[in-house]
Design a protein around this motif. Sequence first.
Motif, PDB file in Angstrom:
ATOM      1  N   HIS A  44     -38.641  -8.387  -9.102  1.00 47.28           N
ATOM      2  CA  HIS A  44     -38.507  -8.383 -10.559  1.00 47.28           C
ATOM      3  C   HIS A  44     -39.880  -8.295 -11.216  1.00 47.28           C
ATOM      4  N   PHE A  45     -39.983  -7.467 -12.237  1.00 45.55           N
ATOM      5  CA  PHE A  45     -41.209  -7.326 -13.014  1.00 45.55           C
ATOM      6  C   PHE A  45     -40.940  -7.771 -14.443  1.00 45.55           C
ATOM      7  N   VAL A  46     -41.985  -8.274 -15.099  1.00 46.05           N
ATOM      8  CA  VAL A  46     -41.857  -8.698 -16.487  1.00 46.05           C
ATOM      9  C   VAL A  46     -43.008  -8.145 -17.321  1.00 46.05           C
ATOM     10  N   VAL A  47     -42.732  -8.032 -18.612  1.00 48.92           N
ATOM     11  CA  VAL A  47     -43.730  -7.691 -19.618  1.00 48.92           C
ATOM     12  C   VAL A  47     -43.850  -8.880 -20.552  1.00 48.92           C
ATOM     13  N   LYS A  48     -45.092  -9.283 -20.828  1.00 49.24           N
ATOM     14  CA  LYS A  48     -45.363 -10.366 -21.769  1.00 49.24           C
ATOM     15  C   LYS A  48     -46.487  -9.905 -22.694  1.00 49.24           C
ATOM     16  N   GLU A  51     -50.399 -14.212 -21.748  1.00 46.70           N
ATOM     17  CA  GLU A  51     -50.080 -15.163 -20.684  1.00 46.70           C
ATOM     18  C   GLU A  51     -49.092 -16.237 -21.117  1.00 46.70           C
ATOM     19  N   HIS A  52     -49.223 -16.744 -22.329  1.00 46.06           N
ATOM     20  CA  HIS A  52     -48.407 -17.880 -22.759  1.00 46.06           C
ATOM     21  C   HIS A  52     -47.227 -17.483 -23.632  1.00 46.06           C
ATOM     22  N   ASP A  53     -46.989 -16.198 -23.790  1.00 49.61           N
ATOM     23  CA  ASP A  53     -45.854 -15.729 -24.582  1.00 49.61           C
ATOM     24  C   ASP A  53     -44.616 -15.587 -23.715  1.00 49.61           C
ATOM     25  N   ARG A  54     -43.498 -15.371 -24.392  1.00 52.69           N
ATOM     26  CA  ARG A  54     -42.231 -15.207 -23.675  1.00 52.69           C
ATOM     27  C   ARG A  54     -42.140 -13.799 -23.078  1.00 52.69           C
ATOM     28  N   VAL A  55     -41.201 -13.626 -22.173  1.00 54.37           N
ATOM     29  CA  VAL A  55     -40.932 -12.327 -21.558  1.00 54.37           C
ATOM     30  C   VAL A  55     -40.291 -11.420 -22.600  1.00 54.37           C
ATOM     31  N   ILE A  56     -40.843 -10.208 -22.761  1.00 53.45           N
ATOM     32  CA  ILE A  56     -40.306  -9.248 -23.733  1.00 53.45           C
ATOM     33  C   ILE A  56     -39.796  -7.973 -23.075  1.00 53.45           C
ATOM     34  N   GLY A  57     -39.910  -7.903 -21.750  1.00 49.19           N
ATOM     35  CA  GLY A  57     -39.388  -6.756 -21.016  1.00 49.19           C
ATOM     36  C   GLY A  57     -39.246  -7.093 -19.555  1.00 49.19           C
ATOM     37  N   THR A  58     -38.350  -6.383 -18.885  1.00 51.11           N
ATOM     38  CA  THR A  58     -38.142  -6.642 -17.465  1.00 51.11           C
ATOM     39  C   THR A  58     -37.443  -5.459 -16.810  1.00 51.11           C
ATOM     40  N   LEU A  59     -37.581  -5.393 -15.516  1.00 49.68           N
ATOM     41  CA  LEU A  59     -36.765  -4.513 -14.680  1.00 49.68           C
ATOM     42  C   LEU A  59     -36.789  -5.058 -13.271  1.00 49.68           C
ATOM     43  N   ARG A  60     -35.866  -4.583 -12.450  1.00 48.84           N
ATOM     44  CA  ARG A  60     -35.849  -5.000 -11.047  1.00 48.84           C
ATOM     45  C   ARG A  60     -35.894  -3.767 -10.162  1.00 48.84           C
ATOM     46  N   VAL A  61     -36.424  -3.966  -8.948  1.00 48.68           N
ATOM     47  CA  VAL A  61     -36.534  -2.883  -7.968  1.00 48.68           C
ATOM     48  C   VAL A  61     -35.876  -3.336  -6.682  1.00 48.68           C
ATOM     49  N   GLY A  81     -40.041   0.790 -29.027  1.00 51.23           N
ATOM     50  CA  GLY A  81     -40.751   1.788 -29.815  1.00 51.23           C
ATOM     51  C   GLY A  81     -42.253   1.589 -29.855  1.00 51.23           C
ATOM     52  N   GLN A  82     -42.781   0.689 -29.020  1.00 45.85           N
ATOM     53  CA  GLN A  82     -44.213   0.409 -28.995  1.00 45.85           C
ATOM     54  C   GLN A  82     -44.887   0.900 -27.719  1.00 45.85           C
ATOM     55  N   GLY A  83     -44.132   1.620 -26.883  1.00 43.33           N
ATOM     56  CA  GLY A  83     -44.693   2.134 -25.636  1.00 43.33           C
ATOM     57  C   GLY A  83     -44.647   1.153 -24.478  1.00 43.33           C
ATOM     58  N   LEU A  84     -44.040  -0.010 -24.668  1.00 39.07           N
ATOM     59  CA  LEU A  84     -44.010  -1.021 -23.606  1.00 39.07           C
ATOM     60  C   LEU A  84     -43.132  -0.596 -22.437  1.00 39.07           C
ATOM     61  N   GLY A  85     -42.015   0.073 -22.736  1.00 39.51           N
ATOM     62  CA  GLY A  85     -41.141   0.550 -21.663  1.00 39.51           C
ATOM     63  C   GLY A  85     -41.864   1.543 -20.765  1.00 39.51           C
ATOM     64  N   ARG A  86     -42.587   2.470 -21.356  1.00 41.03           N
ATOM     65  CA  ARG A  86     -43.343   3.454 -20.579  1.00 41.03           C
ATOM     66  C   ARG A  86     -44.425   2.756 -19.750  1.00 41.03           C
ATOM     67  N   MET A  88     -44.423  -0.313 -18.644  1.00 42.84           N
ATOM     68  CA  MET A  88     -43.767  -1.035 -17.564  1.00 42.84           C
ATOM     69  C   MET A  88     -43.360  -0.077 -16.448  1.00 42.84           C
ATOM     70  N   MET A  89     -42.771   1.056 -16.813  1.00 48.13           N
ATOM     71  CA  MET A  89     -42.361   2.036 -15.803  1.00 48.13           C
ATOM     72  C   MET A  89     -43.570   2.520 -15.002  1.00 48.13           C
ATOM     73  N   GLU A  90     -44.669   2.847 -15.669  1.00 49.78           N
ATOM     74  CA  GLU A  90     -45.868   3.325 -14.979  1.00 49.78           C
ATOM     75  C   GLU A  90     -46.437   2.255 -14.052  1.00 49.78           C
ATOM     76  N   PHE A  91     -46.458   1.001 -14.502  1.00 47.62           N
ATOM     77  CA  PHE A  91     -46.957  -0.101 -13.680  1.00 47.62           C
ATOM     78  C   PHE A  91     -46.111  -0.250 -12.412  1.00 47.62           C
ATOM     79  N   VAL A  92     -44.805  -0.245 -12.584  1.00 42.70           N
ATOM     80  CA  VAL A  92     -43.898  -0.428 -11.442  1.00 42.70           C
ATOM     81  C   VAL A  92     -44.006   0.756 -10.480  1.00 42.70           C
ATOM     82  N   GLU A  93     -44.084   1.967 -11.009  1.00 40.65           N
ATOM     83  CA  GLU A  93     -44.240   3.140 -10.137  1.00 40.65           C
ATOM     84  C   GLU A  93     -45.536   3.046  -9.329  1.00 40.65           C
ATOM     85  N   GLN A  94     -46.623   2.609  -9.963  1.00 36.46           N
ATOM     86  CA  GLN A  94     -47.885   2.451  -9.243  1.00 36.46           C
ATOM     87  C   GLN A  94     -47.767   1.378  -8.167  1.00 36.46           C
TER      88      GLN A  94
END
Length: 147
Positions: A44-48, A51-61, A81-86, A88-94
């Motif tokens: 599982h991956f998360v976007v925050k 460091e101290h903020d809540r999780v605002i995005g996630t996906l699983r592999v 709409g802020q580019g966070l999904g893209r 996250m996808m690029e991070f996980v692919e890497q």
Amino acid sequence: MVLIRVASESELREAIALRIHVFVDIQKFPLDEEVDEYDQTALHFVVKASEHDRVIGTLRVLNNGEEAKLGRVVISPEHQGQGLGRQMMEFVEQHIRSSPDFASCKQIRLGSQLDKQQFYHKCGYEARGNVYDELGCPHIWMYKDIL
């Protein structure tokens, strides 16, 4: 600065709560279908936002040998709409490309909700096959080769 990383145990609980909010509360998928047996073995991956903020995005592999299957991809509605999904996808692919755990992986596959297909296309995924129904929502399989 946005943080994207493999989820800790507490972040995974937050990620699942975000998935339930979006997929169950908003999109009306059944709760018993959202959290499943694959959550135990998935990475599982998360976007925050920090460091101290809540999780605002996630996906699983799911690592299926020659194929990595992405799923439960979500960014909180107020952060879309802020580019966070893209990002996250690029991070996980890497991560998939560089991790020894995915050394035999040749492609990434995901089941896209039909209305999200354009997002994945912009991320380099190609639709293959016919549209299929998953719990009353049209989906299509999308693929990306690992280079």
